[in-house]
Design a protein around this motif. Sequence first.
Motif, short mmCIF file in Angstrom:
data_model
loop_
_atom_site.label_atom_id
_atom_site.label_comp_id
_atom_site.label_asym_id
_atom_site.label_seq_id
_atom_site.Cartn_x
_atom_site.Cartn_y
_atom_site.Cartn_z
N PHE A 145 6.02 4.00 9.69
CA PHE A 145 6.54 5.10 8.18
C PHE A 145 7.33 4.91 7.18
O PHE A 145 7.82 4.99 6.38
CB PHE A 145 7.38 5.55 9.16
CG PHE A 145 7.46 6.32 10.03
CD1 PHE A 145 7.31 6.06 12.02
CD2 PHE A 145 6.96 7.91 9.89
CE1 PHE A 145 7.21 6.97 12.45
CE2 PHE A 145 6.25 8.61 10.98
CZ PHE A 145 6.17 8.06 12.06
N ASP A 199 8.75 15.43 6.41
CA ASP A 199 7.92 14.99 6.39
C ASP A 199 6.87 15.44 7.60
O ASP A 199 5.60 15.52 7.68
CB ASP A 199 7.46 13.39 6.96
CG ASP A 199 7.79 13.13 5.45
OD1 ASP A 199 7.06 11.78 5.08
OD2 ASP A 199 7.64 13.82 4.62
N ARG A 219 10.30 10.51 -2.06
CA ARG A 219 10.07 11.54 -0.67
C ARG A 219 9.57 10.13 0.07
O ARG A 219 8.80 9.07 -0.05
CB ARG A 219 8.59 11.82 -1.39
CG ARG A 219 8.52 12.77 -2.25
CD ARG A 219 7.68 14.23 -2.13
NE ARG A 219 7.30 13.89 -0.22
CZ ARG A 219 6.58 14.36 0.36
NH1 ARG A 219 5.15 14.36 0.35
NH2 ARG A 219 6.41 14.43 1.78
N LYS A 247 -0.32 2.09 0.81
CA LYS A 247 -2.22 1.96 0.07
C LYS A 247 -2.00 3.29 -0.79
O LYS A 247 -3.23 3.02 -1.81
CB LYS A 247 -2.59 2.75 1.23
CG LYS A 247 -2.82 2.46 2.41
CD LYS A 247 -4.20 3.63 4.08
CE LYS A 247 -3.71 2.90 4.99
NZ LYS A 247 -4.03 3.77 6.22
N ASN A 248 -1.19 3.66 -1.38
CA ASN A 248 -1.60 4.73 -2.29
C ASN A 248 -0.96 3.66 -3.47
O ASN A 248 -2.13 4.03 -4.78
CB ASN A 248 0.15 5.25 -2.29
CG ASN A 248 0.03 6.72 -0.72
OD1 ASN A 248 -1.48 7.86 -1.97
ND2 ASN A 248 -0.16 7.28 -0.73
N GLU A 254 2.47 2.33 -11.59
CA GLU A 254 1.99 1.41 -10.15
C GLU A 254 2.66 0.22 -10.26
O GLU A 254 3.60 0.07 -9.17
CB GLU A 254 0.88 1.11 -10.12
CG GLU A 254 -0.71 2.45 -9.98
CD GLU A 254 0.41 3.93 -9.08
OE1 GLU A 254 0.73 3.78 -7.91
OE2 GLU A 254 0.68 5.04 -9.53
N ARG A 302 6.61 0.77 -8.65
CA ARG A 302 6.51 1.78 -7.70
C ARG A 302 6.12 0.30 -6.67
O ARG A 302 7.60 0.14 -6.34
CB ARG A 302 5.48 2.32 -7.43
CG ARG A 302 5.94 3.66 -7.79
CD ARG A 302 4.70 4.49 -7.51
NE ARG A 302 4.69 4.83 -6.05
CZ ARG A 302 2.98 5.15 -5.59
NH1 ARG A 302 2.70 5.89 -6.77
NH2 ARG A 302 3.47 5.52 -4.01
N ILE A 334 -2.25 0.84 -3.83
CA ILE A 334 -2.96 0.34 -4.18
C ILE A 334 -4.04 0.95 -4.95
O ILE A 334 -4.80 0.55 -6.15
CB ILE A 334 -3.79 -0.91 -2.96
CG1 ILE A 334 -2.79 -1.51 -2.22
CG2 ILE A 334 -5.18 -1.08 -2.59
CD1 ILE A 334 -2.95 -2.12 -0.77
N LYS A 366 5.01 7.10 -0.73
CA LYS A 366 5.38 8.02 -2.05
C LYS A 366 5.99 8.08 -2.99
O LYS A 366 6.92 7.99 -3.20
CB LYS A 366 4.88 8.96 -1.20
CG LYS A 366 3.73 9.83 -0.72
CD LYS A 366 2.93 10.51 -1.14
CE LYS A 366 1.76 11.00 -0.80
NZ LYS A 366 0.83 12.25 -1.48
N ALA A 367 5.48 8.81 -4.53
CA ALA A 367 6.34 9.10 -5.49
C ALA A 367 8.00 9.10 -5.61
O ALA A 367 8.24 9.89 -4.47
CB ALA A 367 5.80 10.52 -6.41
N GLY A 384 -3.94 3.11 -6.51
CA GLY A 384 -2.79 3.86 -7.66
C GLY A 384 -3.92 2.40 -9.23
O GLY A 384 -4.10 2.53 -10.12
#
Lengths: 140, 380
Positions: free
Chosen positions: B309, B263, B317, B148-149, B183, B186, B151, B313-314, B153
């Motif tokens: 899970f 987390d 993490r 999601k993150n 992105e 990643r 996407i 993330k960057a 981005g």
Amino acid sequence: MHKILVIDDEETIVTYLTLVLEDSGYATISAEGADEGLALAREERPDLITLDIMMPKRSGLSAFAEIKKDSELASIPVIIISGFTALYDLRDPEAFGSIVQDGAIPRPEYCMEKPIDIPDFLRAVKLLCEGGSMPAENAL
Amino acid sequence: MRPEEEVRKWIEEELFDRVPVAISVIDRDYHIVEANETFERTYGKAKGKVCYGLYKNRAERCEHCGAARSFEDGRIRVSEEMGIEREGEQTWYMVHVVPLVRPDGSIPFVIEMSTDITEAKTLQKEKVAAERLAAVGSTVAGLAHGIKNIIMGLEGGMYVVNSGLKRNDSQRLLSGWQMLEEEITRISAFAKEFLDFARGREPQVSLVDPNRVAAKVVELFHDRAEQSGIALQADLDPGVPEAAIDEEGIHSCLTNLVSNAIDACEMSDKKSKHVVLSVCDHDGVLCYEVSDDGCGMDYDVQRKVFTNFFSTKAAGRGTGLGLLATRKIVQEHGGQVAFESERGNGSVFRLELRRENLPEPSERGSMDAHEPARPQPKGS
């Protein structure tokens, strides 16, 4: 001109949201983390705050609680923008109640799941900045 | 006749043929010298024939012939074998190979006892196939969740590039393009990791001090935990004996569990946050346990825990495939992943490695010797 504070630990997201907002006529300030964001909020008194949850060092949720408990900040509408997972979904009232341990904290004015729909986002920002509130269904 | 006499008579005269276990006795030339009724009912007339011909329809001896090794070392062996029945159907057997050892140590014969486990094996295969299918389904869902993150981005990068083009703003255009590059990097890293996972990695098994792996993982997360105000500690047990494990594999499992626990603590708004990684060993089970008092999971989340899970993330993490990869590695060790969780209270994740199931250190083969040593000649 309304001023929006964007809080997210990812630079790409911050750039995205600030440019979208600026292109729509808003002034923006931004912070990479919860502590920085709170300090900026106190200094600048924005008209609205967008807030990510999963951030290193301090959870956005903890920042949210602090905002809502602070008499000077509590009236600022907050849009939580996060990659909700089944682990936590703040849009769900029951989930909110159990994740946020303090029962006195109200729910955020709006919650959006990444990746967000921009027109939807801008509509919410406009409505909340003008003092309105989101219809109940929109919170879910 | 007295009861004991009757039983003895039955054992001597009838047992051999009556047991629902196919028994054959083979000599050092692999010819069958004796076979019971069950054997002949299953494979046909046996005496004089070669075992590999009857069992497996082969013209020459099997590659991993357990009987051959037992003729050498006098050890009992057990394995699962596939056979072809008289009518040509494929069946599965649990085969015990028992050498007949004379007092002088010579081994003239080997007894092979086969129990039909076809039904159990079929059920097991169906279960594994169903699980794999379920894993694929939930993996796809989990993937969508996890990116999601990225996407957002990518959408962000596109917005900035498009608006830069529209406004003739080359600086904005460049900035947008850089966002896209980041992105894409990643997502490529994530895809590669996923492909590696799907392809599988050959476990490198060696004898390792279980405490050492745990200590390394705790050290790895020391800084991050401290920055987030989380009390992270290792609860080691120096009395735990060495274990045959893939150190790198178990290290990544523990990394995953500790990262998830951190987390969960970061996500909660409680004042005090604790994560404990402990090592213990009892009843022949080596246990790694990671407990946290973070936000915990409710029933619905628990059901999907193995795919929830993924995180992209960057860097640094919670990247990676999380519990899916962890479970795979643990299963390769013949163990399992267990967990308990309560919403609002925290979670406990456990890697249970039964020592008798652990793989052999850098040794593989379908027929491995049983623990019992060479039977001693009578009278010694």
